[in-house]
Design a protein around this motif. Structure first.
Motif, PDB file in Angstrom:
ATOM      1  N   VAL A 181      84.226  -2.169  39.962  1.00  0.00           N
ATOM      2  CA  VAL A 181      83.630  -3.503  39.853  1.00  0.00           C
ATOM      3  C   VAL A 181      82.115  -3.393  39.771  1.00  0.00           C
ATOM      4  CG1 VAL A 181      83.396  -5.743  41.018  1.00  0.00           C
ATOM      5  CG2 VAL A 181      85.558  -4.474  41.161  1.00  0.00           C
ATOM      6  N   ASP A 182      81.503  -4.318  39.056  1.00  0.00           N
ATOM      7  CA  ASP A 182      80.055  -4.467  39.075  1.00  0.00           C
ATOM      8  C   ASP A 182      79.706  -5.657  39.961  1.00  0.00           C
ATOM      9  OD1 ASP A 182      79.966  -2.485  37.093  1.00  0.00           O
ATOM     10  OD2 ASP A 182      80.025  -3.973  35.480  1.00  0.00           O
ATOM     11  N   ILE A 183      78.643  -5.538  40.723  1.00  0.00           N
ATOM     12  CA  ILE A 183      78.117  -6.669  41.483  1.00  0.00           C
ATOM     13  C   ILE A 183      77.028  -7.330  40.644  1.00  0.00           C
ATOM     14  CG2 ILE A 183      76.908  -7.399  43.566  1.00  0.00           C
ATOM     15  CD1 ILE A 183      79.789  -6.484  44.063  1.00  0.00           C
ATOM     16  N   LEU A 184      77.277  -8.573  40.257  1.00  0.00           N
ATOM     17  CA  LEU A 184      76.324  -9.322  39.426  1.00  0.00           C
ATOM     18  C   LEU A 184      75.444 -10.171  40.330  1.00  0.00           C
ATOM     19  CD1 LEU A 184      75.337 -10.168  36.606  1.00  0.00           C
ATOM     20  CD2 LEU A 184      77.033 -11.995  36.657  1.00  0.00           C
ATOM     21  N   TYR A 185      74.174  -9.825  40.350  1.00  0.00           N
ATOM     22  CA  TYR A 185      73.214 -10.457  41.254  1.00  0.00           C
ATOM     23  C   TYR A 185      72.241 -11.285  40.422  1.00  0.00           C
ATOM     24  CZ  TYR A 185      70.083 -10.620  45.379  1.00  0.00           C
ATOM     25  OH  TYR A 185      69.316 -11.006  46.453  1.00  0.00           O
ATOM     26  N   THR A 186      72.348 -12.611  40.532  1.00  0.00           N
ATOM     27  CA  THR A 186      71.421 -13.497  39.835  1.00  0.00           C
ATOM     28  C   THR A 186      70.117 -13.546  40.619  1.00  0.00           C
ATOM     29  OG1 THR A 186      73.220 -14.821  38.908  1.00  0.00           O
ATOM     30  CG2 THR A 186      71.030 -15.825  38.971  1.00  0.00           C
ATOM     31  N   VAL A 187      69.084 -12.949  40.058  1.00  0.00           N
ATOM     32  CA  VAL A 187      67.810 -12.790  40.773  1.00  0.00           C
ATOM     33  C   VAL A 187      66.951 -14.029  40.601  1.00  0.00           C
ATOM     34  CG1 VAL A 187      65.773 -11.346  41.117  1.00  0.00           C
ATOM     35  CG2 VAL A 187      67.898 -10.312  40.276  1.00  0.00           C
ATOM     36  N   THR A 188      66.474 -14.560  41.715  1.00  0.00           N
ATOM     37  CA  THR A 188      65.513 -15.645  41.718  1.00  0.00           C
ATOM     38  C   THR A 188      64.275 -15.179  42.497  1.00  0.00           C
ATOM     39  OG1 THR A 188      66.252 -16.635  43.801  1.00  0.00           O
ATOM     40  CG2 THR A 188      67.433 -17.296  41.792  1.00  0.00           C
ATOM     41  N   GLU A 190      96.353  -8.116  41.592  1.00  0.00           N
ATOM     42  CA  GLU A 190      97.387  -7.214  41.070  1.00  0.00           C
ATOM     43  C   GLU A 190      97.708  -7.512  39.611  1.00  0.00           C
ATOM     44  OE1 GLU A 190      97.554  -8.556  44.061  1.00  0.00           O
ATOM     45  OE2 GLU A 190      97.914  -6.908  45.488  1.00  0.00           O
ATOM     46  N   ARG A 191      97.727  -8.801  39.260  1.00  0.00           N
ATOM     47  CA  ARG A 191      98.032  -9.177  37.873  1.00  0.00           C
ATOM     48  C   ARG A 191      96.919  -8.784  36.916  1.00  0.00           C
ATOM     49  NH1 ARG A 191      99.723 -15.407  38.477  1.00  0.00           N
ATOM     50  NH2 ARG A 191      99.186 -15.336  36.251  1.00  0.00           N
ATOM     51  N   LEU A 192      95.699  -8.716  37.420  1.00  0.00           N
ATOM     52  CA  LEU A 192      94.547  -8.409  36.564  1.00  0.00           C
ATOM     53  C   LEU A 192      94.258  -6.914  36.473  1.00  0.00           C
ATOM     54  CD1 LEU A 192      92.135 -11.191  37.879  1.00  0.00           C
ATOM     55  CD2 LEU A 192      93.359 -11.198  35.701  1.00  0.00           C
ATOM     56  N   LYS A 193      94.841  -6.132  37.343  1.00  0.00           N
ATOM     57  CA  LYS A 193      94.543  -4.699  37.438  1.00  0.00           C
ATOM     58  C   LYS A 193      94.678  -3.991  36.088  1.00  0.00           C
ATOM     59  CE  LYS A 193      96.214  -0.414  39.587  1.00  0.00           C
ATOM     60  NZ  LYS A 193      95.017   0.304  39.280  1.00  0.00           N
ATOM     61  N   GLY A 194      93.607  -3.268  35.720  1.00  0.00           N
ATOM     62  CA  GLY A 194      93.616  -2.455  34.511  1.00  0.00           C
ATOM     63  C   GLY A 194      93.399  -3.209  33.215  1.00  0.00           C
ATOM     64  N   LYS A 195      93.247  -4.525  33.281  1.00  0.00           N
ATOM     65  CA  LYS A 195      93.106  -5.313  32.060  1.00  0.00           C
ATOM     66  C   LYS A 195      91.664  -5.725  31.771  1.00  0.00           C
ATOM     67  CE  LYS A 195      97.824  -7.104  32.261  1.00  0.00           C
ATOM     68  NZ  LYS A 195      98.692  -8.306  32.340  1.00  0.00           N
ATOM     69  N   ILE A 196      90.760  -5.456  32.730  1.00  0.00           N
ATOM     70  CA  ILE A 196      89.357  -5.856  32.566  1.00  0.00           C
ATOM     71  C   ILE A 196      88.485  -4.610  32.555  1.00  0.00           C
ATOM     72  CG2 ILE A 196      87.482  -7.281  33.456  1.00  0.00           C
ATOM     73  CD1 ILE A 196      89.588  -8.873  35.041  1.00  0.00           C
ATOM     74  N   ASP A 197      87.815  -4.375  31.446  1.00  0.00           N
ATOM     75  CA  ASP A 197      86.938  -3.207  31.333  1.00  0.00           C
ATOM     76  C   ASP A 197      85.655  -3.379  32.126  1.00  0.00           C
ATOM     77  OD1 ASP A 197      88.482  -1.594  29.365  1.00  0.00           O
ATOM     78  OD2 ASP A 197      88.139  -3.337  28.089  1.00  0.00           O
ATOM     79  N   MET A 198      85.134  -4.586  32.164  1.00  0.00           N
ATOM     80  CA  MET A 198      83.901  -4.873  32.890  1.00  0.00           C
ATOM     81  C   MET A 198      84.141  -6.085  33.784  1.00  0.00           C
ATOM     82  SD  MET A 198      81.036  -4.161  29.909  1.00  0.00           S
ATOM     83  CE  MET A 198      81.986  -4.787  28.512  1.00  0.00           C
ATOM     84  N   LEU A 199      84.479  -5.817  35.041  1.00  0.00           N
ATOM     85  CA  LEU A 199      84.771  -6.861  36.022  1.00  0.00           C
ATOM     86  C   LEU A 199      83.557  -7.046  36.916  1.00  0.00           C
ATOM     87  CD1 LEU A 199      86.649  -8.790  37.563  1.00  0.00           C
ATOM     88  CD2 LEU A 199      87.544  -6.790  38.807  1.00  0.00           C
ATOM     89  N   HIS A 200      83.027  -8.264  36.947  1.00  0.00           N
ATOM     90  CA  HIS A 200      81.811  -8.562  37.704  1.00  0.00           C
ATOM     91  C   HIS A 200      82.121  -9.546  38.823  1.00  0.00           C
ATOM     92  CE1 HIS A 200      79.804  -8.026  33.493  1.00  0.00           C
ATOM     93  NE2 HIS A 200      80.094  -6.852  34.050  1.00  0.00           N
ATOM     94  N   PHE A 201      81.742  -9.190  40.052  1.00  0.00           N
ATOM     95  CA  PHE A 201      81.776 -10.127  41.167  1.00  0.00           C
ATOM     96  C   PHE A 201      80.365 -10.680  41.369  1.00  0.00           C
ATOM     97  CE2 PHE A 201      85.406  -7.774  43.603  1.00  0.00           C
ATOM     98  CZ  PHE A 201      86.328  -8.258  42.687  1.00  0.00           C
ATOM     99  N   SER A 202      80.227 -11.994  41.384  1.00  0.00           N
ATOM    100  CA  SER A 202      78.926 -12.611  41.593  1.00  0.00           C
ATOM    101  C   SER A 202      78.572 -12.608  43.074  1.00  0.00           C
ATOM    102  CB  SER A 202      78.920 -14.050  41.069  1.00  0.00           C
ATOM    103  OG  SER A 202      79.089 -14.073  39.665  1.00  0.00           O
ATOM    104  N   LEU A 203      77.394 -12.113  43.374  1.00  0.00           N
ATOM    105  CA  LEU A 203      76.890 -12.095  44.745  1.00  0.00           C
ATOM    106  C   LEU A 203      75.375 -12.210  44.683  1.00  0.00           C
ATOM    107  CD1 LEU A 203      77.473 -11.694  47.787  1.00  0.00           C
ATOM    108  CD2 LEU A 203      77.204  -9.228  47.417  1.00  0.00           C
ATOM    109  N   ASP A 204      74.821 -13.231  45.337  1.00  0.00           N
ATOM    110  CA  ASP A 204      73.407 -13.557  45.161  1.00  0.00           C
ATOM    111  C   ASP A 204      72.569 -13.420  46.418  1.00  0.00           C
ATOM    112  OD1 ASP A 204      74.153 -14.301  42.548  1.00  0.00           O
ATOM    113  OD2 ASP A 204      74.627 -16.320  43.229  1.00  0.00           O
ATOM    114  N   ALA A 205      73.134 -12.909  47.497  1.00  0.00           N
ATOM    115  CA  ALA A 205      72.377 -12.771  48.738  1.00  0.00           C
ATOM    116  C   ALA A 205      73.101 -11.801  49.660  1.00  0.00           C
ATOM    117  CB  ALA A 205      72.205 -14.128  49.419  1.00  0.00           C
ATOM    118  N   ALA A 206      72.391 -11.354  50.681  1.00  0.00           N
ATOM    119  CA  ALA A 206      72.958 -10.384  51.613  1.00  0.00           C
ATOM    120  C   ALA A 206      73.665 -11.036  52.787  1.00  0.00           C
ATOM    121  CB  ALA A 206      71.850  -9.465  52.124  1.00  0.00           C
TER     122      ALA A 206
END
Length: 326
Positions: free
Chosen positions: A143-150, A96-112
């Motif tokens: 949100v963008d899902i940031l997937y570090t590909v290996t 709630e405190r961060l809402k609207g303040k981040i233009d590009m918000l990325h959640f890191s997720l590297d697997a299913a």
């Protein structure tokens, strides 16, 4: 042909501390203070004067800074495009405190699956990513899902794409892993490159084509460097130092002392800037964090390779309206 000489990006490390232990990163091993609001205020004034357009509040884990929302507010006050990448473990607490303040918000997720993602991150966090997705949706955040590909997790992209991105019309950012300081790996074969190029063409997927081209060419070459890390990107440490030529190499640090603009233009700093991409350690480098802005400021084959994905991302996110690089 150089299109822009002013820096465009600031990688602002609010702390090096992290609550994860990712196998492809060593930053969590470093002791660290937290930046102060006063420091950020003074530095934002200078960054605006220097021509910086984008501020990436990073870490470590940036949400460990309890006043991150206030730092973002300062950056927005100076007209900056803001970006934050988080492992999402603390996002439900601060959403709630961060809402609207981040233009590009990325959640890191590297697997299913929880097992594979938690193994990659060194802590149990898959369930918290799922909670964060629900929280962000409820708040209307894109949100963008940031997937570090290996080479090991490339086969999981499809499931993550279908379960997290397509239903929400969120971008899947594919970020090929890179090696540095004996951390990470960079051993994608031709089949993997072909697979990544296939993914780059899909809707709601961002993969910078310049990254793949550079890797096929053997990375940065010091006799004809593509890297423009020090002239495109300012790196500020939690100790309030200017780190050059980049965080990952970090051969020199200069105390800012409320004088970032003057410091950046000093002879001592500019001498280091002129060595960007030319140091022995720069040979073969493919670190995405610095190559992306490097591709954007000089018209060459990497500029053209990166252009379609850059246009795609900024169009879908709407950031092209703010990103005036004149």
């Amino acid at each position: 042909m150089r299109l822009r000489t002013k820096p465009v990006l600031c990688n602002y490390y609010v702390t090096y501390r992290c609550n994860a232990k990712c196998g492809f990163c060593d930053i969590w091993e470093r002791p660290s203070p937290y930046v102060t609001e006063k420091e950020v205020e003074e530095n934002m004034k200078a960054l605006k004067k220097l021509g910086v357009k984008v501020v990436d509040f990073t870490g470590g884990e940036p949400l460990l800074h309890r006043d991150l929302d206030k730092l973002l507010g300062i950056a927005k006050k100076y007209g900056m495009i803001t970006t934050v990448t988080t492992n999402a473990m603390l996002y439900p607490k601060y959403a709630e405190r961060l809402k609207g303040k981040i233009d590009m918000l990325h959640f890191s997720l590297d697997a299913a699956t929880a097992e594979d993602h938690d193994t990659s991150r060194g802590v149990k966090c898959f369930d918290l990513v799922q909670q964060s997705v629900g929280k962000a949706k409820a708040l209307g955040e894109k949100v963008d899902i940031l997937y570090t590909v290996t080479p090991e997790n490339i086969g999981d992209i499809q499931q993550v794409y279908e379960e997290f991105c397509l239903p929400n019309k969120w971008l899947l950012i594919l970020n090929p892993v890179f090696d540095y300081n004996e951390v990470g790996e960079n051993n994608f074969d031709k089949e993997a490159f072909s697979e990544l190029r296939r993914w780059a063409k899909k809707p709601w997927v961002y993969l910078n084509g310049g990254f793949l081209k550079l890797r096929e060419d053997g990375g940065n070459h010091i006799d004809d460097p593509i890297c423009k890390a020090a002239s495109t990107t300012l790196v500020i440490s939690p100790q309030n130092e200017l780190v050059l030529p980049c965080y990952h190499l970090g051969t020199k640090s200069f105390p800012i002392q409320n004088n970032l603009d003057t410091l950046y233009h000093s002879d001592e700093v500019q001498a280091v800037v002129k060595q960007e991409g030319k140091l022995p350690e720069c040979e073969g480098c493919v670190i995405n964090c610095y190559m992306q802005p490097s591709f954007a400021v000089e018209m060459n084959k990497y500029f053209w390779a990166a252009l379609p994905s850059t246009i795609k991302y900024n169009w879908l996110k709407g950031t092209w309206k703010q990103l005036n690089l004149s």
